[in-house]
Design a protein around this motif. Structure first.
Motif, mmCIF file in Angstrom:
data_model
loop_
_atom_site.group_PDB
_atom_site.id
_atom_site.type_symbol
_atom_site.label_atom_id
_atom_site.label_comp_id
_atom_site.label_asym_id
_atom_site.label_seq_id
_atom_site.Cartn_x
_atom_site.Cartn_y
_atom_site.Cartn_z
ATOM 1 N N GLY A 92 -15.927 3.162 -31.908
ATOM 2 C CA GLY A 92 -15.055 2.297 -31.120
ATOM 3 C C GLY A 92 -13.888 3.031 -30.501
ATOM 4 O O GLY A 92 -13.241 3.854 -31.146
ATOM 5 N N ARG A 93 -13.646 2.701 -29.246
ATOM 6 C CA ARG A 93 -12.542 3.311 -28.499
ATOM 7 C C ARG A 93 -11.826 2.207 -27.729
ATOM 8 O O ARG A 93 -12.461 1.381 -27.086
ATOM 9 N N ARG A 94 -10.506 2.206 -27.815
ATOM 10 C CA ARG A 94 -9.711 1.203 -27.080
ATOM 11 C C ARG A 94 -9.866 1.476 -25.598
ATOM 12 O O ARG A 94 -9.544 2.558 -25.112
ATOM 13 N N SER A 95 -10.373 0.488 -24.863
ATOM 14 C CA SER A 95 -10.640 0.685 -23.442
ATOM 15 C C SER A 95 -9.890 -0.294 -22.549
ATOM 16 O O SER A 95 -9.828 -0.098 -21.341
ATOM 17 N N ALA A 96 -9.344 -1.355 -23.136
ATOM 18 C CA ALA A 96 -8.644 -2.366 -22.346
ATOM 19 C C ALA A 96 -7.771 -3.203 -23.274
ATOM 20 O O ALA A 96 -7.861 -3.097 -24.498
ATOM 21 N N ALA A 97 -6.968 -4.031 -22.685
ATOM 22 C CA ALA A 97 -6.203 -4.995 -23.475
ATOM 23 C C ALA A 97 -7.134 -6.136 -23.863
ATOM 24 O O ALA A 97 -8.037 -6.487 -23.106
ATOM 25 N N PRO A 98 -6.944 -6.710 -25.048
ATOM 26 C CA PRO A 98 -7.765 -7.867 -25.417
ATOM 27 C C PRO A 98 -7.572 -9.010 -24.423
ATOM 28 O O PRO A 98 -6.524 -9.134 -23.794
ATOM 29 N N LYS A 99 -8.608 -9.854 -24.293
ATOM 30 C CA LYS A 99 -8.543 -11.023 -23.412
ATOM 31 C C LYS A 99 -8.892 -12.238 -24.260
ATOM 32 O O LYS A 99 -10.052 -12.631 -24.354
#
Length: 187
Positions: free
Chosen positions: A131-138
């Motif tokens: 897992g890699r942070r790719s965006a802000a949660p929605k």
């Protein structure tokens, strides 16, 4: 082999809400004269994931659960939506929406019934890795979620303390830890 044969006498919907549909069935067991009512909660299939970041942190989410009237710590997951092509697409979408992380790999760990007596759906449990942070949660309009990163050791401590309450999520966590070689069965 069916030990009992059930005959459906009548079926009706008694509640249709966004988050729950309740169907009441009237059944008769073979050879019986009296009817037996049974309520079924109709849900779409659910997905959940033991989600490991590329740094080996496990992603948990803290959110309010109205049934218990308190916040609980859980693994990410949600409902399979009609536009999801399959359950892997559903968990990939849910992880991105709830956490902002995308994952390299998904392994299906188990497919279970949340409660075969009253639920029509299944829960598909995944191990998501890389897992890699790719965006802000929605978040959905009704979601208020805090993302919590835990070490594998902290997850085992949570299990030992009894702090994790969602039975389907517990199943996913146990299967993931077994697959990762962190726990095993002893006789």
């Amino acid at each position: 082999m069916n030990i009992f044969s059930w005959e459906m006498i009548k079926s009706e919907y008694v509640l249709r809400e966004t988050d729950m549909v309740v169907r009441k069935d009237l059944l008769r067991v073979s050879g019986g004269s009296a009817g037996h009512s049974a309520c079924v909660l109709e849900y779409p299939d659910w997905v959940s994931a033991f989600a490991l970041t590329e740094n080996s942190d496990v992603i948990f989410v803290r959110q309010y659960r109205h049934g218990l009237h308190k916040e609980t710590l859980e693994i990410p997951g949600g409902w399979k939506k009609p536009e999801d092509k399959d359950v892997e697409a559903a968990i990939s979408r849910e992880l991105c929406e709830e956490t902002g992380y995308t994952f390299e790999r998904f392994s299906l760990l188990a497919c279970i019934s949340p409660n075969p007596a009253t639920h029509s759906n299944q829960l598909h449990c995944f191990l998501a890795t890389g897992g890699r942070r790719s965006a802000a949660p929605k978040f959905d309009e009704d979601e208020r979620i805090e993302i919590v990163l835990l070490s594998l050791g902290q997850v085992k401590s949570l299990l030992a303390s009894g702090s994790l309450l969602n039975n389907g999520h517990l199943t996913c966590v146990f299967h993931a830890l077994m697959k990762l070689g962190m726990i095993g069965w002893t006789r």
